[in-house]
Design a protein around this motif. Sequence first.
Motif, PDB file in Angstrom:
ATOM      1  N   LEU A   1       0.830  -1.211   0.000  1.00  0.00           N
ATOM      2  CA  LEU A   1       0.000   0.000   0.000  1.00  0.00           C
ATOM      3  C   LEU A   1       0.863   1.259   0.000  1.00  0.00           C
ATOM      4  O   LEU A   1       0.524   2.253  -0.655  1.00  0.00           O
ATOM      5  CB  LEU A   1      -0.930  -0.006   1.213  1.00  0.00           C
ATOM      6  N   VAL A   2       1.964   1.226   0.749  1.00  0.00           N
ATOM      7  CA  VAL A   2       2.882   2.369   0.743  1.00  0.00           C
ATOM      8  C   VAL A   2       3.417   2.597  -0.667  1.00  0.00           C
ATOM      9  O   VAL A   2       3.544   3.737  -1.128  1.00  0.00           O
ATOM     10  CB  VAL A   2       4.031   2.139   1.749  1.00  0.00           C
ATOM     11  N   THR A   3       3.719   1.521  -1.371  1.00  0.00           N
ATOM     12  CA  THR A   3       4.249   1.629  -2.731  1.00  0.00           C
ATOM     13  C   THR A   3       3.190   2.126  -3.711  1.00  0.00           C
ATOM     14  O   THR A   3       3.496   2.846  -4.664  1.00  0.00           O
ATOM     15  CB  THR A   3       4.777   0.258  -3.189  1.00  0.00           C
ATOM     16  N   ALA A   4       1.922   1.749  -3.477  1.00  0.00           N
ATOM     17  CA  ALA A   4       0.852   2.109  -4.407  1.00  0.00           C
ATOM     18  C   ALA A   4       0.589   3.604  -4.453  1.00  0.00           C
ATOM     19  O   ALA A   4      -0.038   4.087  -5.405  1.00  0.00           O
ATOM     20  CB  ALA A   4      -0.435   1.376  -4.023  1.00  0.00           C
ATOM     21  N   PHE A   5       1.060   4.380  -3.474  1.00  0.00           N
ATOM     22  CA  PHE A   5       0.826   5.826  -3.475  1.00  0.00           C
ATOM     23  C   PHE A   5       1.524   6.507  -4.638  1.00  0.00           C
ATOM     24  O   PHE A   5       1.025   7.515  -5.145  1.00  0.00           O
ATOM     25  CB  PHE A   5       1.318   6.440  -2.161  1.00  0.00           C
ATOM     26  N   ALA A   6       2.675   5.994  -5.060  1.00  0.00           N
ATOM     27  CA  ALA A   6       3.468   6.723  -6.039  1.00  0.00           C
ATOM     28  C   ALA A   6       3.941   5.869  -7.211  1.00  0.00           C
ATOM     29  O   ALA A   6       4.589   6.399  -8.114  1.00  0.00           O
ATOM     30  CB  ALA A   6       4.687   7.358  -5.358  1.00  0.00           C
ATOM     31  N   HIS A   7       3.648   4.569  -7.223  1.00  0.00           N
ATOM     32  CA  HIS A   7       4.165   3.689  -8.273  1.00  0.00           C
ATOM     33  C   HIS A   7       3.028   2.911  -8.919  1.00  0.00           C
ATOM     34  O   HIS A   7       1.914   2.843  -8.403  1.00  0.00           O
ATOM     35  CB  HIS A   7       5.208   2.729  -7.690  1.00  0.00           C
ATOM     36  N   GLY A   8       3.362   2.306 -10.082  1.00  0.00           N
ATOM     37  CA  GLY A   8       2.383   1.566 -10.836  1.00  0.00           C
ATOM     38  C   GLY A   8       2.172   0.152 -10.326  1.00  0.00           C
ATOM     39  O   GLY A   8       2.851  -0.305  -9.395  1.00  0.00           O
ATOM     40  N   PRO A   9       1.237  -0.571 -10.944  1.00  0.00           N
ATOM     41  CA  PRO A   9       0.898  -1.917 -10.467  1.00  0.00           C
ATOM     42  C   PRO A   9       2.056  -2.901 -10.531  1.00  0.00           C
ATOM     43  O   PRO A   9       2.177  -3.772  -9.668  1.00  0.00           O
ATOM     44  CB  PRO A   9      -0.257  -2.328 -11.383  1.00  0.00           C
ATOM     45  N   LEU A  10       2.939  -2.818 -11.541  1.00  0.00           N
ATOM     46  CA  LEU A  10       4.062  -3.742 -11.629  1.00  0.00           C
ATOM     47  C   LEU A  10       5.031  -3.549 -10.462  1.00  0.00           C
ATOM     48  O   LEU A  10       5.527  -4.525  -9.887  1.00  0.00           O
ATOM     49  CB  LEU A  10       4.796  -3.563 -12.958  1.00  0.00           C
ATOM     50  N   VAL A  11       5.278  -2.294 -10.117  1.00  0.00           N
ATOM     51  CA  VAL A  11       6.173  -2.019  -8.983  1.00  0.00           C
ATOM     52  C   VAL A  11       5.526  -2.486  -7.691  1.00  0.00           C
ATOM     53  O   VAL A  11       6.200  -3.030  -6.799  1.00  0.00           O
ATOM     54  CB  VAL A  11       6.518  -0.515  -8.923  1.00  0.00           C
ATOM     55  N   VAL A  12       4.223  -2.307  -7.557  1.00  0.00           N
ATOM     56  CA  VAL A  12       3.515  -2.767  -6.360  1.00  0.00           C
ATOM     57  C   VAL A  12       3.594  -4.292  -6.238  1.00  0.00           C
ATOM     58  O   VAL A  12       3.813  -4.844  -5.155  1.00  0.00           O
ATOM     59  CB  VAL A  12       2.056  -2.290  -6.374  1.00  0.00           C
ATOM     60  N   ALA A  13       3.416  -4.989  -7.374  1.00  0.00           N
ATOM     61  CA  ALA A  13       3.530  -6.445  -7.344  1.00  0.00           C
ATOM     62  C   ALA A  13       4.933  -6.878  -6.940  1.00  0.00           C
ATOM     63  O   ALA A  13       5.111  -7.827  -6.149  1.00  0.00           O
ATOM     64  CB  ALA A  13       3.166  -7.016  -8.713  1.00  0.00           C
ATOM     65  N   GLY A  14       5.943  -6.174  -7.456  1.00  0.00           N
ATOM     66  CA  GLY A  14       7.308  -6.491  -7.052  1.00  0.00           C
ATOM     67  C   GLY A  14       7.546  -6.210  -5.579  1.00  0.00           C
ATOM     68  O   GLY A  14       8.250  -6.982  -4.896  1.00  0.00           O
ATOM     69  N   ALA A  15       6.981  -5.120  -5.071  1.00  0.00           N
ATOM     70  CA  ALA A  15       7.126  -4.810  -3.647  1.00  0.00           C
ATOM     71  C   ALA A  15       6.438  -5.865  -2.783  1.00  0.00           C
ATOM     72  O   ALA A  15       6.918  -6.197  -1.687  1.00  0.00           O
ATOM     73  CB  ALA A  15       6.548  -3.432  -3.359  1.00  0.00           C
ATOM     74  N   THR A  16       5.323  -6.411  -3.274  1.00  0.00           N
ATOM     75  CA  THR A  16       4.639  -7.478  -2.526  1.00  0.00           C
ATOM     76  C   THR A  16       5.520  -8.717  -2.418  1.00  0.00           C
ATOM     77  O   THR A  16       5.661  -9.307  -1.337  1.00  0.00           O
ATOM     78  CB  THR A  16       3.316  -7.838  -3.232  1.00  0.00           C
ATOM     79  N   ALA A  17       6.112  -9.128  -3.538  1.00  0.00           N
ATOM     80  CA  ALA A  17       7.011 -10.287  -3.519  1.00  0.00           C
ATOM     81  C   ALA A  17       8.209 -10.037  -2.597  1.00  0.00           C
ATOM     82  O   ALA A  17       8.621 -10.921  -1.829  1.00  0.00           O
ATOM     83  CB  ALA A  17       7.481 -10.595  -4.936  1.00  0.00           C
ATOM     84  N   LEU A  18       8.751  -8.819  -2.651  1.00  0.00           N
ATOM     85  CA  LEU A  18       9.880  -8.487  -1.783  1.00  0.00           C
ATOM     86  C   LEU A  18       9.482  -8.542  -0.321  1.00  0.00           C
ATOM     87  O   LEU A  18      10.254  -9.040   0.534  1.00  0.00           O
ATOM     88  CB  LEU A  18      10.405  -7.091  -2.136  1.00  0.00           C
ATOM     89  N   ALA A  19       8.287  -8.049   0.001  1.00  0.00           N
ATOM     90  CA  ALA A  19       7.831  -8.062   1.385  1.00  0.00           C
ATOM     91  C   ALA A  19       7.707  -9.488   1.913  1.00  0.00           C
ATOM     92  O   ALA A  19       8.115  -9.800   3.043  1.00  0.00           O
ATOM     93  CB  ALA A  19       6.499  -7.329   1.507  1.00  0.00           C
ATOM     94  N   VAL A  20       7.163 -10.408   1.099  1.00  0.00           N
ATOM     95  CA  VAL A  20       7.015 -11.807   1.532  1.00  0.00           C
ATOM     96  C   VAL A  20       8.383 -12.446   1.743  1.00  0.00           C
ATOM     97  O   VAL A  20       8.610 -13.168   2.730  1.00  0.00           O
ATOM     98  CB  VAL A  20       6.179 -12.595   0.506  1.00  0.00           C
ATOM     99  N   VAL A  21       9.314 -12.174   0.826  1.00  0.00           N
ATOM    100  CA  VAL A  21      10.660 -12.739   0.956  1.00  0.00           C
ATOM    101  C   VAL A  21      11.341 -12.218   2.224  1.00  0.00           C
ATOM    102  O   VAL A  21      11.948 -12.988   2.998  1.00  0.00           O
ATOM    103  CB  VAL A  21      11.501 -12.415  -0.293  1.00  0.00           C
ATOM    104  N   LEU A  22      11.253 -10.940   2.461  1.00  0.00           N
ATOM    105  CA  LEU A  22      11.886 -10.376   3.656  1.00  0.00           C
ATOM    106  C   LEU A  22      11.247 -10.921   4.930  1.00  0.00           C
ATOM    107  O   LEU A  22      11.939 -11.184   5.925  1.00  0.00           O
ATOM    108  CB  LEU A  22      11.784  -8.851   3.617  1.00  0.00           C
TER     109      LEU A  22
END
Length: 390
Positions: free
Chosen positions: A58-79
């Motif tokens: 959600l933090v990423t969705a404020f300023a980035h597109g859906p592809l970046v948000v999807a990548g941030a989601t995958a990164l969050a799960v990995v971390l």
Amino acid sequence: MRSPRRQPVAGAATRTGPPVPPAWMRWLPVCYVAVVLILEPLTPVDWPVSFLLVALPLVTAFAHGPLVVAGATALAVVLEGVLAGTPCCAGRSVGYLWDRHYVADYVCTVLVGGLGTILAAHRIHRERTLADVRFVADIAQRVLLRPLPRRIGNLRLESFYLSATAEARIGGDLYEAVPTAFGVRLLIGDVRGKGLLAVETAAAVLGAFREAAHEEPDLAALARRMEQSVSRRAAHIGGSETGERFVTAVFAEIPADGRVVRVVNCGHPPPLLVRPDEVRELDSGRSGPPLNLGMLLTEAHHIDSYPFRPGEQLLLYTDGVTETRDANGVFYPLARRLRSWGPLEPRTLLDRLHHDLLDYSGDRLQDDTAALAACLLDGGPRSVDDSSEP
């Protein structure tokens, strides 16, 4: 926080993409992850800060597109998995990679990431739609208030239109300059009311003026012609407020072969004659009623003539200028401000006025403002057809 400076509406319309978010918003997801990674080793095992990564999409969705948000989601799960499975964090003796609480965290992060991706896609779509709407509004503004020639004969012209709201592009204020066989004829006006009806009325007034200015040899006859046009427009619209649909206006004429300015005022704030040592209000006290209120006029429109010498400027403006208020409710002292600035070029004068109005009101203009400055240049008479575009 004060809103960004608004630029006066002018020039050609250009298509632009969606607005670019500020840099701090684009870097916010990176900062968010950095804070979580710093706090995780410092907190007790019972307080897993890694759970905060569920909000990263959600933090990423404020300023980035859906592809970046999807990548941030995958990164969050990995971390989350890495932090959960690292025994050394906060003195842990065993990892919690597949602990039911952490598994629930992974699932929640994926769900929030899906919502964030949808929100980002919707935001991008809305921003593109808004950009298209603004582009169309800019085109309409250019048609309604087309850029004036910067010079007609020996007359230098400058103008600006400042909307009361940053999102708006067009309104009921209007201005025009037309070179004719009788001299350069100027118009500035203000349509009563706001919204689409005011814009339509302004367009009708400008269209009628651009045609009648070439046909009526007398400035008073031109005002009467405009009165008839506005009255027909109001009657065509109909409704119970026909008599309240009026337009305040000032008509000015500067002949090519004489250093004089003729003025017909129809219920509008009087023009100002700006000289190097004086700022004079051109008000004879014989102003007529606004257009469409001609039934209140018992005699013909009165033409006032004033000397107009090289180096002097004629400033036409709408009441949005003089009715601008400061924090204490005091009206903007236009004449006093002009006297304090001293002699200025027309473009410099209007730019100074634009910024001073925003400063005076604290960026809280209550009405649209328009101004038109005409400066008589030194030299012999020139044909009014000798004009140059900006």
